[in-house]
Design a protein around this motif. Structure first.
Motif, PDB file in Angstrom:
ATOM      1  N   ILE A   1      38.990  30.184  41.193  1.00  0.00           N
ATOM      2  CA  ILE A   1      39.366  31.783  40.830  1.00  0.00           C
ATOM      3  C   ILE A   1      39.169  32.529  41.795  1.00  0.00           C
ATOM      4  N   PRO A   2      40.059  33.459  41.795  1.00  0.00           N
ATOM      5  CA  PRO A   2      40.657  33.988  43.318  1.00  0.00           C
ATOM      6  C   PRO A   2      38.932  35.468  43.315  1.00  0.00           C
ATOM      7  N   LEU A   3      39.173  35.677  44.413  1.00  0.00           N
ATOM      8  CA  LEU A   3      37.845  36.340  44.045  1.00  0.00           C
ATOM      9  C   LEU A   3      38.838  37.727  43.733  1.00  0.00           C
ATOM     10  N   ASP A   4      39.772  38.213  44.576  1.00  0.00           N
ATOM     11  CA  ASP A   4      40.565  38.795  44.148  1.00  0.00           C
ATOM     12  C   ASP A   4      41.119  38.938  42.582  1.00  0.00           C
ATOM     13  N   LYS A   5      41.208  39.907  41.625  1.00  0.00           N
ATOM     14  CA  LYS A   5      41.032  39.833  40.236  1.00  0.00           C
ATOM     15  C   LYS A   5      42.676  39.771  40.037  1.00  0.00           C
ATOM     16  N   ASN A   6      43.121  40.573  40.638  1.00  0.00           N
ATOM     17  CA  ASN A   6      45.052  40.802  41.515  1.00  0.00           C
ATOM     18  C   ASN A   6      45.149  40.099  41.508  1.00  0.00           C
ATOM     19  N   ILE A   7      45.005  38.439  42.062  1.00  0.00           N
ATOM     20  CA  ILE A   7      45.523  37.770  42.481  1.00  0.00           C
ATOM     21  C   ILE A   7      46.089  37.009  41.290  1.00  0.00           C
TER      22      ILE A   7
ATOM     23  N   GLU B   1      49.371  39.063  54.244  1.00  0.00           N
ATOM     24  CA  GLU B   1      50.271  38.644  55.198  1.00  0.00           C
ATOM     25  C   GLU B   1      49.815  37.438  55.390  1.00  0.00           C
ATOM     26  N   VAL B   2      50.864  36.729  56.912  1.00  0.00           N
ATOM     27  CA  VAL B   2      50.911  35.468  56.763  1.00  0.00           C
ATOM     28  C   VAL B   2      49.745  35.668  57.548  1.00  0.00           C
ATOM     29  N   GLY B   3      49.153  34.421  57.790  1.00  0.00           N
ATOM     30  CA  GLY B   3      47.306  33.988  58.248  1.00  0.00           C
ATOM     31  C   GLY B   3      46.477  34.927  57.743  1.00  0.00           C
ATOM     32  N   ASP B   4      46.419  36.186  56.665  1.00  0.00           N
ATOM     33  CA  ASP B   4      45.421  36.460  56.100  1.00  0.00           C
ATOM     34  C   ASP B   4      44.668  35.714  55.271  1.00  0.00           C
ATOM     35  N   ILE B   5      43.606  35.560  55.133  1.00  0.00           N
ATOM     36  CA  ILE B   5      42.307  33.990  54.126  1.00  0.00           C
ATOM     37  C   ILE B   5      42.134  34.943  53.105  1.00  0.00           C
ATOM     38  N   VAL B   6      42.645  33.939  51.764  1.00  0.00           N
ATOM     39  CA  VAL B   6      42.520  34.545  50.733  1.00  0.00           C
ATOM     40  C   VAL B   6      41.341  33.696  49.922  1.00  0.00           C
ATOM     41  N   ASN B   7      39.745  34.201  49.476  1.00  0.00           N
ATOM     42  CA  ASN B   7      39.159  33.481  49.095  1.00  0.00           C
ATOM     43  C   ASN B   7      38.900  33.742  46.914  1.00  0.00           C
ATOM     44  N   PHE B   8      37.984  31.780  46.979  1.00  0.00           N
ATOM     45  CA  PHE B   8      37.856  31.502  45.544  1.00  0.00           C
ATOM     46  C   PHE B   8      36.932  31.287  44.857  1.00  0.00           C
ATOM     47  N   ARG B   9      35.748  31.827  44.231  1.00  0.00           N
ATOM     48  CA  ARG B   9      35.136  30.666  43.379  1.00  0.00           C
ATOM     49  C   ARG B   9      36.050  29.594  42.779  1.00  0.00           C
ATOM     50  N   MET B  10      34.753  28.617  42.472  1.00  0.00           N
ATOM     51  CA  MET B  10      35.958  27.298  41.939  1.00  0.00           C
ATOM     52  C   MET B  10      34.698  27.083  40.800  1.00  0.00           C
ATOM     53  N   ASP B  11      35.154  26.004  39.824  1.00  0.00           N
ATOM     54  CA  ASP B  11      34.532  25.252  39.061  1.00  0.00           C
ATOM     55  C   ASP B  11      33.976  24.153  39.510  1.00  0.00           C
ATOM     56  N   TYR B  12      33.031  23.268  38.426  1.00  0.00           N
ATOM     57  CA  TYR B  12      32.134  22.257  39.157  1.00  0.00           C
ATOM     58  C   TYR B  12      33.322  21.259  39.523  1.00  0.00           C
ATOM     59  N   GLY B  13      33.977  20.452  38.610  1.00  0.00           N
ATOM     60  CA  GLY B  13      36.026  19.673  39.463  1.00  0.00           C
ATOM     61  C   GLY B  13      36.117  19.880  40.796  1.00  0.00           C
ATOM     62  N   CYS B  14      36.163  21.508  41.090  1.00  0.00           N
ATOM     63  CA  CYS B  14      37.198  21.935  42.253  1.00  0.00           C
ATOM     64  C   CYS B  14      36.114  21.669  42.679  1.00  0.00           C
TER      65      CYS B  14
ATOM     66  N   ILE C   1      50.628  27.974  45.053  1.00  0.00           N
ATOM     67  CA  ILE C   1      51.391  29.163  45.449  1.00  0.00           C
ATOM     68  C   ILE C   1      50.656  30.577  44.981  1.00  0.00           C
ATOM     69  N   LEU C   2      50.603  31.606  45.504  1.00  0.00           N
ATOM     70  CA  LEU C   2      49.995  32.242  44.448  1.00  0.00           C
ATOM     71  C   LEU C   2      51.081  33.793  44.055  1.00  0.00           C
ATOM     72  N   ASP C   3      50.994  34.586  43.261  1.00  0.00           N
ATOM     73  CA  ASP C   3      51.331  35.292  42.695  1.00  0.00           C
ATOM     74  C   ASP C   3      50.369  36.641  43.566  1.00  0.00           C
ATOM     75  N   ILE C   4      51.383  38.205  44.665  1.00  0.00           N
ATOM     76  CA  ILE C   4      50.478  37.898  45.445  1.00  0.00           C
ATOM     77  C   ILE C   4      50.606  40.293  45.047  1.00  0.00           C
ATOM     78  N   THR C   5      51.486  40.038  43.747  1.00  0.00           N
ATOM     79  CA  THR C   5      52.205  41.335  43.401  1.00  0.00           C
ATOM     80  C   THR C   5      50.905  42.520  43.489  1.00  0.00           C
ATOM     81  N   ASP C   6      50.172  42.106  43.509  1.00  0.00           N
ATOM     82  CA  ASP C   6      48.870  43.522  42.518  1.00  0.00           C
ATOM     83  C   ASP C   6      48.115  43.563  43.333  1.00  0.00           C
TER      84      ASP C   6
END
Length: 363
Positions: free
Chosen positions: A299-305, A327-340, A316-321
């Motif tokens: 689950i992306p922390l940024d709800k627009n991703i 940019e390349v080198g940036d870090i994207v954060n995610f919450r995870m469910d149990y299986g993840c 592969i992410l949709d980062i249009t919004d």
């Protein structure tokens, strides 16, 4: 210190907080909490955080993880049905094991005799979920044969629901354990001190005051790690759901169509993918994949991703919004469910880091 990606950042203070909260909730009902450590492979830093939260009894499905905890002074239970081939280790490294096969219990008895020990077991009962457990009609006969064995101490009955068949715990199926305990008392004149009423899915009954008072143990892992009961996926009041955060590094950013060009066959996992034409979108590739994580558990922390999909090594992410320009080198954060979380913590390719202070986030 330079960080390596992908990684999971674990907030130990949030784990401690969740453990305290759930322990307090269950203690009011006279229920012992067995802290389940398998989702994070019994990483000692997290075990210590749970200890700090008041957990005194730990359970794991892998004997290797109990061996990893051998120097921690606490009660330990092997949760997966014992294998005959690991009987010596089960007797040596676990105080209690869950069992359903009489033949295996006999092997454990021999191992315990050789070690000059008495090994405690909980007999698992299948109340309808169709995973492990003796059928209700066979419990009395099985108990009779267990009581004939030396070096084995039957200390309780247990059950497991929701993990395979999705059957919810309720007063009816948990009530079968209570009736069996009464029958065993009447027939054999023994009192079983433990009635283990399932896992994090049984917490909703604690939360709404419907759990039978005779249930005095629950085996809880996901709720401590992720702050949710698992019967309905509801958040537990005053618990954190973001103690585990996956962080991935972007390795490509490009605008591309959403429909591949050419005839569509099977992907790398033997599946035939389907695509929705959304026109040209800005896409980012993160260096983490299905070898490391369970993609549909992110689950992306940024709800627009949003997530388009993944291969073995690329997410592969949709980062249009997206909320910020990525940019390349940036870090994207995610919450995870149990299986993840389970997959990420098991993967040798995902680094693990521990936050030392509780982040200022709302509960």
């Amino acid at each position: 210190m330079k960080r390596e990606y992908p990684c999971v950042e674990i907030d130990l203070c949030k784990i401690t907080h969740n453990a305290k909260t759930i322990l307090s909730m269950c203690s009011k009902k006279g229920i012992e909490v067995v802290g389940v450590t398998k989702v994070f492979c019994a990483e000692l830093s997290i075990v210590q955080a749970m200890l700090k939260g008041g957990i005194k009894h730990f359970g794991d499905s892998r004997i290797q993880n109990l061996i990893n905890m051998k120097d921690i002074h606490c009660k330990k239970t092997l949760l997966r049905i014992s294998m005959e081939s690991e009987a010596e280790e089960v007797v040596k490294y676990s105080d209690i094991s869950l069992n359903s096969e009489l033949q295996t219990i006999k092997v454990l008895a021999e191992a315990a005799k050789s070690a000059n020990k008495v090994h405690n077991i909980i007999l698992m009962v299948d109340v309808g979920d169709l995973r492990e457990g003796v059928l209700v009609k066979d419990v009395i006969g099985t108990v009779r044969k267990i009581l004939e064995l030396s070096n084995i101490n039957l200390i309780g009955l247990g059950t497991n629901v929701t993990c395979y068949g999705g059957v919810l715990p309720d007063e009816n199926n948990l009530g079968k354990l209570i009736e069996l305990k009464k029958d065993i008392k009447k027939i054999f004149d023994i009192e079983l001190p433990i009635i283990s009423g399932g896992n994090s899915s049984s917490l909703y009954m604690v939360m709404n005051n419907t759990i039978p008072k005779e249930i005095n143990q629950l085996r809880v892992g996901e709720a401590i790690a992720l702050g949710k009961e698992t019967a309905f996926g509801e958040s537990i009041a005053n618990c954190y759901d973001d103690a585990f955060i996956l962080k991935g590094e972007i390795v490509e950013v490009k605008e591309k169509p959403t429909l591949p060009t050419g005839e569509i066959g099977r992907d790398a996992f033997g599946e035939k993918p389907h695509f929705k034409d959304m026109g040209i979108r800005k896409r980012a590739i993160v260096a983490v994949g299905r070898q490391d994580i369970k993609v549909d558990g992110l689950i992306p922390l940024d709800k627009n991703i949003s997530i388009f999909g993944a291969s073995s090594d690329h997410l592969i992410l949709d980062i249009t919004d997206s909320s910020r320009e990525l940019e390349v080198g940036d870090i994207v954060n995610f919450r995870m469910d149990y299986g993840c979380v389970l997959a990420a913590m098991t993967s040798q390719y995902v680094k693990k880091y521990y936050a030392k202070e509780l982040a200022m986030s709302s509960i």
